[in-house]
Design a protein around this motif. Structure first.
Motif, PDB file in Angstrom:
ATOM      1  N   LEU A   1     -20.361 -14.978 -36.587  1.00 14.24           N
ATOM      2  CA  LEU A   1     -21.179 -16.141 -36.936  1.00 14.24           C
ATOM      3  C   LEU A   1     -22.664 -15.821 -36.782  1.00 14.24           C
ATOM      4  O   LEU A   1     -23.088 -15.201 -35.807  1.00 14.24           O
ATOM      5  CB  LEU A   1     -20.806 -17.313 -36.028  1.00 14.24           C
ATOM      6  CG  LEU A   1     -21.457 -18.665 -36.318  1.00 14.24           C
ATOM      7  CD1 LEU A   1     -21.048 -19.198 -37.678  1.00 14.24           C
ATOM      8  CD2 LEU A   1     -21.091 -19.666 -35.221  1.00 14.24           C
ATOM      9  N   SER A   2     -23.447 -16.244 -37.754  1.00 17.78           N
ATOM     10  CA  SER A   2     -24.900 -16.109 -37.657  1.00 17.78           C
ATOM     11  C   SER A   2     -25.419 -16.883 -36.447  1.00 17.78           C
ATOM     12  O   SER A   2     -24.876 -17.938 -36.100  1.00 17.78           O
ATOM     13  CB  SER A   2     -25.538 -16.659 -38.937  1.00 17.78           C
ATOM     14  OG  SER A   2     -26.913 -16.922 -38.745  1.00 17.78           O
ATOM     15  N   PRO A   3     -26.465 -16.384 -35.781  1.00 20.38           N
ATOM     16  CA  PRO A   3     -27.030 -17.126 -34.638  1.00 20.38           C
ATOM     17  C   PRO A   3     -27.471 -18.537 -35.008  1.00 20.38           C
ATOM     18  O   PRO A   3     -27.571 -19.409 -34.144  1.00 20.38           O
ATOM     19  CB  PRO A   3     -28.231 -16.267 -34.217  1.00 20.38           C
ATOM     20  CG  PRO A   3     -27.900 -14.892 -34.698  1.00 20.38           C
ATOM     21  CD  PRO A   3     -27.135 -15.083 -35.976  1.00 20.38           C
TER      22      PRO A   3
ATOM     23  N   GLU B   1     -14.342 -13.539 -31.425  1.00 21.53           N
ATOM     24  CA  GLU B   1     -14.505 -12.942 -32.748  1.00 21.53           C
ATOM     25  C   GLU B   1     -15.203 -13.896 -33.711  1.00 21.53           C
ATOM     26  O   GLU B   1     -16.053 -13.477 -34.507  1.00 21.53           O
ATOM     27  CB  GLU B   1     -13.146 -12.525 -33.312  1.00 21.53           C
ATOM     28  CG  GLU B   1     -12.697 -11.153 -32.887  1.00 21.53           C
ATOM     29  CD  GLU B   1     -13.634 -10.073 -33.400  1.00 21.53           C
ATOM     30  OE1 GLU B   1     -13.399  -9.539 -34.501  1.00 21.53           O
ATOM     31  OE2 GLU B   1     -14.622  -9.750 -32.698  1.00 21.53           O
ATOM     32  N   CYS B   2     -14.851 -15.181 -33.653  1.00 23.59           N
ATOM     33  CA  CYS B   2     -15.515 -16.160 -34.513  1.00 23.59           C
ATOM     34  C   CYS B   2     -17.014 -16.210 -34.236  1.00 23.59           C
ATOM     35  O   CYS B   2     -17.829 -16.272 -35.171  1.00 23.59           O
ATOM     36  CB  CYS B   2     -14.894 -17.541 -34.313  1.00 23.59           C
ATOM     37  SG  CYS B   2     -13.230 -17.721 -34.995  1.00 23.59           S
TER      38      CYS B   2
ATOM     39  N   GLN C   1      -8.120 -12.308 -34.516  1.00 29.34           N
ATOM     40  CA  GLN C   1      -8.561 -11.866 -33.196  1.00 29.34           C
ATOM     41  C   GLN C   1      -9.214 -10.495 -33.245  1.00 29.34           C
ATOM     42  O   GLN C   1      -9.695  -9.999 -32.223  1.00 29.34           O
ATOM     43  CB  GLN C   1      -7.367 -11.840 -32.232  1.00 29.34           C
ATOM     44  CG  GLN C   1      -6.754 -13.210 -32.000  1.00 29.34           C
ATOM     45  CD  GLN C   1      -5.589 -13.161 -31.039  1.00 29.34           C
ATOM     46  OE1 GLN C   1      -5.731 -12.809 -29.871  1.00 29.34           O
ATOM     47  NE2 GLN C   1      -4.396 -13.500 -31.529  1.00 29.34           N
ATOM     48  N   ASN C   2      -9.238  -9.872 -34.425  1.00 26.51           N
ATOM     49  CA  ASN C   2      -9.882  -8.564 -34.594  1.00 26.51           C
ATOM     50  C   ASN C   2     -10.420  -8.479 -36.017  1.00 26.51           C
ATOM     51  O   ASN C   2      -9.787  -7.899 -36.905  1.00 26.51           O
ATOM     52  CB  ASN C   2      -8.906  -7.431 -34.320  1.00 26.51           C
ATOM     53  CG  ASN C   2      -9.553  -6.071 -34.494  1.00 26.51           C
ATOM     54  OD1 ASN C   2     -10.774  -5.935 -34.415  1.00 26.51           O
ATOM     55  ND2 ASN C   2      -8.753  -5.049 -34.746  1.00 26.51           N
ATOM     56  N   LEU C   3     -11.596  -9.042 -36.235  1.00 25.71           N
ATOM     57  CA  LEU C   3     -12.208  -9.088 -37.555  1.00 25.71           C
ATOM     58  C   LEU C   3     -13.138  -7.903 -37.820  1.00 25.71           C
ATOM     59  O   LEU C   3     -13.754  -7.838 -38.880  1.00 25.71           O
ATOM     60  CB  LEU C   3     -12.981 -10.400 -37.718  1.00 25.71           C
ATOM     61  CG  LEU C   3     -12.137 -11.685 -37.643  1.00 25.71           C
ATOM     62  CD1 LEU C   3     -13.047 -12.905 -37.567  1.00 25.71           C
ATOM     63  CD2 LEU C   3     -11.203 -11.790 -38.834  1.00 25.71           C
ATOM     64  N   GLU C   4     -13.234  -6.994 -36.876  1.00 27.73           N
ATOM     65  CA  GLU C   4     -14.152  -5.863 -36.988  1.00 27.73           C
ATOM     66  C   GLU C   4     -13.990  -5.086 -38.290  1.00 27.73           C
ATOM     67  O   GLU C   4     -14.987  -4.688 -38.911  1.00 27.73           O
ATOM     68  CB  GLU C   4     -13.957  -4.919 -35.795  1.00 27.73           C
ATOM     69  CG  GLU C   4     -15.002  -3.816 -35.687  1.00 27.73           C
ATOM     70  CD  GLU C   4     -16.348  -4.331 -35.214  1.00 27.73           C
ATOM     71  OE1 GLU C   4     -17.378  -3.832 -35.724  1.00 27.73           O
ATOM     72  OE2 GLU C   4     -16.375  -5.203 -34.340  1.00 27.73           O
ATOM     73  N   PRO C   5     -12.737  -4.841 -38.771  1.00 32.12           N
ATOM     74  CA  PRO C   5     -12.604  -4.040 -40.000  1.00 32.12           C
ATOM     75  C   PRO C   5     -13.169  -4.696 -41.250  1.00 32.12           C
ATOM     76  O   PRO C   5     -13.424  -4.000 -42.239  1.00 32.12           O
ATOM     77  CB  PRO C   5     -11.078  -3.859 -40.127  1.00 32.12           C
ATOM     78  CG  PRO C   5     -10.533  -4.081 -38.758  1.00 32.12           C
ATOM     79  CD  PRO C   5     -11.426  -5.128 -38.161  1.00 32.12           C
ATOM     80  N   MET C   6     -13.346  -6.020 -41.248  1.00 35.54           N
ATOM     81  CA  MET C   6     -13.758  -6.674 -42.485  1.00 35.54           C
ATOM     82  C   MET C   6     -14.974  -7.581 -42.374  1.00 35.54           C
ATOM     83  O   MET C   6     -15.421  -8.125 -43.383  1.00 35.54           O
ATOM     84  CB  MET C   6     -12.590  -7.496 -43.067  1.00 35.54           C
ATOM     85  CG  MET C   6     -11.818  -8.393 -42.106  1.00 35.54           C
ATOM     86  SD  MET C   6     -12.692  -9.860 -41.508  1.00 35.54           S
ATOM     87  CE  MET C   6     -13.023 -10.676 -43.058  1.00 35.54           C
ATOM     88  N   ALA C   7     -15.539  -7.726 -41.197  1.00 36.43           N
ATOM     89  CA  ALA C   7     -16.681  -8.628 -41.045  1.00 36.43           C
ATOM     90  C   ALA C   7     -17.652  -8.079 -40.010  1.00 36.43           C
ATOM     91  O   ALA C   7     -17.269  -7.846 -38.859  1.00 36.43           O
ATOM     92  CB  ALA C   7     -16.218 -10.027 -40.648  1.00 36.43           C
TER      93      ALA C   7
ATOM     94  N   GLY D   1     -22.629 -11.495 -37.239  1.00 34.82           N
ATOM     95  CA  GLY D   1     -23.618 -12.417 -37.791  1.00 34.82           C
ATOM     96  C   GLY D   1     -23.584 -12.559 -39.299  1.00 34.82           C
ATOM     97  O   GLY D   1     -24.588 -12.948 -39.900  1.00 34.82           O
ATOM     98  N   SER D   2     -22.440 -12.286 -39.931  1.00 35.14           N
ATOM     99  CA  SER D   2     -22.403 -12.235 -41.397  1.00 35.14           C
ATOM    100  C   SER D   2     -21.997 -13.538 -42.075  1.00 35.14           C
ATOM    101  O   SER D   2     -22.006 -13.626 -43.296  1.00 35.14           O
ATOM    102  CB  SER D   2     -21.465 -11.109 -41.852  1.00 35.14           C
ATOM    103  OG  SER D   2     -20.173 -11.258 -41.283  1.00 35.14           O
ATOM    104  N   PHE D   3     -21.633 -14.558 -41.297  1.00 29.42           N
ATOM    105  CA  PHE D   3     -21.226 -15.842 -41.886  1.00 29.42           C
ATOM    106  C   PHE D   3     -22.062 -16.977 -41.306  1.00 29.42           C
ATOM    107  O   PHE D   3     -22.342 -17.004 -40.108  1.00 29.42           O
ATOM    108  CB  PHE D   3     -19.739 -16.111 -41.625  1.00 29.42           C
ATOM    109  CG  PHE D   3     -18.822 -15.182 -42.366  1.00 29.42           C
ATOM    110  CD1 PHE D   3     -18.405 -15.480 -43.653  1.00 29.42           C
ATOM    111  CD2 PHE D   3     -18.387 -14.001 -41.783  1.00 29.42           C
ATOM    112  CE1 PHE D   3     -17.564 -14.620 -44.343  1.00 29.42           C
ATOM    113  CE2 PHE D   3     -17.553 -13.129 -42.463  1.00 29.42           C
ATOM    114  CZ  PHE D   3     -17.139 -13.438 -43.750  1.00 29.42           C
ATOM    115  N   GLN D   4     -22.411 -17.915 -42.179  1.00 26.04           N
ATOM    116  CA  GLN D   4     -23.177 -19.082 -41.722  1.00 26.04           C
ATOM    117  C   GLN D   4     -22.263 -20.218 -41.262  1.00 26.04           C
ATOM    118  O   GLN D   4     -22.681 -21.093 -40.504  1.00 26.04           O
ATOM    119  CB  GLN D   4     -24.082 -19.600 -42.849  1.00 26.04           C
ATOM    120  CG  GLN D   4     -25.292 -18.741 -43.131  1.00 26.04           C
ATOM    121  CD  GLN D   4     -24.933 -17.501 -43.951  1.00 26.04           C
ATOM    122  OE1 GLN D   4     -24.217 -17.592 -44.951  1.00 26.04           O
ATOM    123  NE2 GLN D   4     -25.418 -16.351 -43.530  1.00 26.04           N
TER     124      GLN D   4
END
Length: 244
Positions: A188-190, A183-184, A146-152, A155-158
């Motif tokens: 996620l890439s657009p 967060e997901c 629920q808080n991926l800010e520190p590691m992602a 738009g960094s995952f396809q």
């Protein structure tokens, strides 16, 4: 080859043990990390390399591999598994996908992450896992889905995978589930795809996803039945998604 398949085979708990574990969670606060730490520790005591809610990688590859094949030009495709626990989803993608993938499994249980790192590296008497493609990579990291800010970054995952994590978080109310979804979609890439695997009926899940994913396309595919149970794959996709 048979020995290799046995090494890479993802074992699941017997049906009776699975029901006992599910029963022990009934009425529990599924947001309590100590509960999951104990569950994953108890699973390890049973000498089970991985434990899968619903089903494992084998049951998802019919959906995932064609999806990944269409984006084989992306070297490697970045995949995030939120709430990975000790599931075979990450390890199956890494060891069996013929296309290059860079897989990251995150979970808020340090016990689960430590176990999966040992499994990857060949600890606990296991053979180190080998990639299905020379360019593939697999990592595990302790993080709150629920808080991926520190590691992602955004738009960094396809491809983002959620197998039962929404179901667990939603037990605490829709606010946490919507935060997980937000967060997901942020990471996620657009042009990417989020897949939620669940046994929850589309009449219940789809309205939540449609409300929480404005501007994204939401569809559902039926999976199974596996073990007599019908499951669903909920796909949330951008306008130029992996399947477009």
């Amino acid at each position: 080859m048979a020995a290799l398949r046995r090494t890479l085979h993802v074992a699941t708990l017997a049906a009776g043990a699975r029901r006992a574990l599910a029963g022990s969670l009934a009425g529990s606060c599924l947001a309590d990390r100590r509960l999951w730490d104990k569950l994953h520790a108890d699973t390890r005591k049973g000498h089970v390399p991985t434990f899968d809610w619903f089903f494992g990688y084998e049951e998802t590859q019919g959906l995932l591999l064609p999806l990944l094949q269409e984006t084989a030009a992306a070297c490697p495709l970045r995949v995030l598994d939120v709430g990975c626990g000790t599931s075979s989803l990450c390890t199956g993608l890494y060891t069996q996908c013929p296309h290059p993938v860079d897989v990251l499994g995150v979970d808020f249980s340090p016990v689960a992450i430590a176990h999966m790192k040992r499994l990857l590296e060949g600890g606990e008497g296991q053979t180190p896992l080998c990639p299905g493609h020379p360019a593939s990579r697999l990592h595990f990291m302790q993080a709150d889905a629920q808080n991926l800010e520190p590691m992602a970054s955004s738009g960094s995952f396809q491809l983002v995978l959620d197998k039962g994590t929404w179901d667990a978080v939603a037990r605490g109310g829709p606010q946490g589930a919507y935060q997980l979804l937000s967060e997901c979609l942020r990471v996620l890439s657009p042009q990417g795809t989020l897949i939620q695997f669940s046994d929850e009926d589309p009449d219940v899940r789809l309205p939540y996803l449609e409300q929480g994913s404005p501007g994204w396309s939401v569809t559902v595919q039926e999976l199974g039945p596996f073990g007599g149970i019908t499951y669903f794959a909920y796909l949330v996709q951008g306008s130029q998604s992996l399947q477009s």
